[in-house]
Structures are given as structure tokens and as C-alpha cells.
Design a protein around this motif. Sequence first.
Motif, PDB file in Angstrom:
ATOM      1  N   ASN A 141      -3.209   2.079   9.441  1.00 28.89           N
ATOM      2  CA  ASN A 141      -4.574   2.124   9.982  1.00 28.89           C
ATOM      3  C   ASN A 141      -5.497   1.156   9.266  1.00 28.89           C
ATOM      4  OD1 ASN A 141      -4.150   4.082  12.000  1.00 28.89           O
ATOM      5  ND2 ASN A 141      -4.420   5.763  10.546  1.00 28.89           N
ATOM      6  N   GLN A 142      -5.272   0.939   7.985  1.00 30.91           N
ATOM      7  CA  GLN A 142      -6.126   0.032   7.216  1.00 30.91           C
ATOM      8  C   GLN A 142      -5.760  -1.433   7.400  1.00 30.91           C
ATOM      9  OE1 GLN A 142      -6.335   1.096   3.074  1.00 30.91           O
ATOM     10  NE2 GLN A 142      -7.378   3.034   3.453  1.00 30.91           N
ATOM     11  N   SER A 161       0.827  -1.207   0.000  1.00 30.85           N
ATOM     12  CA  SER A 161       0.000   0.000   0.000  1.00 30.85           C
ATOM     13  C   SER A 161       0.856   1.250   0.000  1.00 30.85           C
ATOM     14  CB  SER A 161      -0.934  -0.001   1.216  1.00 30.85           C
ATOM     15  OG  SER A 161      -1.867  -1.065   1.138  1.00 30.85           O
ATOM     16  N   GLU A 207      -1.679   5.951   7.162  1.00 31.24           N
ATOM     17  CA  GLU A 207      -2.967   5.495   6.626  1.00 31.24           C
ATOM     18  C   GLU A 207      -2.922   4.009   6.297  1.00 31.24           C
ATOM     19  OE1 GLU A 207      -6.053   6.393   2.899  1.00 31.24           O
ATOM     20  OE2 GLU A 207      -4.233   7.606   3.147  1.00 31.24           O
TER      21      GLU A 207
END
Length: 243
Positions: free
Chosen positions: A37-38, A25, A34
Motif C-alpha cells: 500500500n505504501q 520494507s 501494508e
Amino acid sequence: MLETIDWSAPWLAPWRTRGEAVAHSVRSGMAQPEALNQAGLAPVCFVPQSELPGGVAYEKYIFDTRRVPTRDGLHDFFNGLVWHEFPLTKQRLNALQAAQIERTGIQPVRGPARDALTVFDENAALLQAPDALWQALVDKDWQRLFGDLRPLWREAHLLLFGHALMEKLVAPRKSMTAHVYRVLVDDSSLDSMDAWLAQDLSADKLATKPFAHLPVLGVPGWWAGNEDPGFYRDASVFRAPRT
């Protein structure tokens, strides 16, 4: 630098599934906080480093806000993975750090408790092993540990925990050494180890430095070079115990 990680390294096997996904990612353009967090259900939110206010201790900020300031790069990447896989232990370490800061403030030199908490968080490896193997490690009896008792390593389980240790091992060197903490639970699943550690760790216990020192590339099966017994005769790495 996430593209430099060799996910086939045996010490990264427990971290590979989630780690590869997060790294992919980030390489695809997502901000590292981010992406973390995902990645799962960590009990904290990862935020850019810029959100940490000036003059506020990192550990205290996390304790008060449940937000982890996160920089780009390997160090905070591996820290995020540990938050996902060992949420109870990371919360325990953070609470212990915050309590020490509340008690003594931020001093120029860390006291023994804060120092040991940091060592555990940054450089610990967790070992489940028979008594004989653990004692040989504590004694730095390298010939017994990696020679006479080598078959016993099949009954042992070593897991890297410290995120700085994992960062260093992206470019492995023979001298890289872990502070090994013995885990006394039979189940080697991450959930079981996490629950046990969260109950076992205390500032007073860690201040006694209950660690054994292990050059991690000496672990059987972790580095091809250690199949040669001469690998362990390097006294600059496999040092004799202090008398």
C-alpha cells in the motif's frame, strides 16, 4: 522468501525499483499488504488474506470492494507489483473475471474464457517484436528464432507480466515457459503498454488462446548458457510444433 530474489536478473529489471523497496520494507518487519500500500498509487488496497469472506470468489471480492486479499510470500508480492505498474490492465482482467463469474457462477471446471484470463494474469509475457521474430516464435522454429534471427532480438522487447511466472523464475530452470502475448504498440514504456492492453483484452479474444509459448531462458541476453547453440537442441524444452 523475498530475500531470495536476485534483482540483477534481466527479466526483473522493469520491476526492480519498486520491488526492492517493498521487499526491504517487508524484511524490516512491515506486513506485506501494508508495504504494498505504501509503494505507490495502485487503484486497490491490499489487505490480509483473512479479510476474504468464506465462500466469496477472490476476483469478485476485488471487483466489489477494490481490496486485494494478500498473503505473505513471493506469489502475492509479485501480484502487488503488477497492480502498481499495470493498474489499467489488472482492473480490466479483474472486471472480465467478475463478469464471467456473474454469468456462470463458480463452476468445478473453469470455462475457456476464465481459464485464459487466469493464464494471462499468472503466466503471460508481453512481446514487442518485428513480424519475422513473432512468426518464428508462433511456428516454434527455434533455429530461426534464436539462430538466424538472433540479431533481430535487439529490436524486440519482452516483459514478464504474470506474477506466478515471476515467482517461478526466482529459482530459474530451463524448462520455465511463458505464454507470450504480442503487444502492438511502438512505445515500450509501461504506461503505454498498460493503456494499450486495457483496451485490447477481451474474454472472447483470450478464449481463442492467442499465445505463443516461449522458454524464457532462451531469450538472448537473459541466460549465459544460451550463448551456446546447443542450448536450443534440448527437445524436451524447445519442442517441435504439433502436426
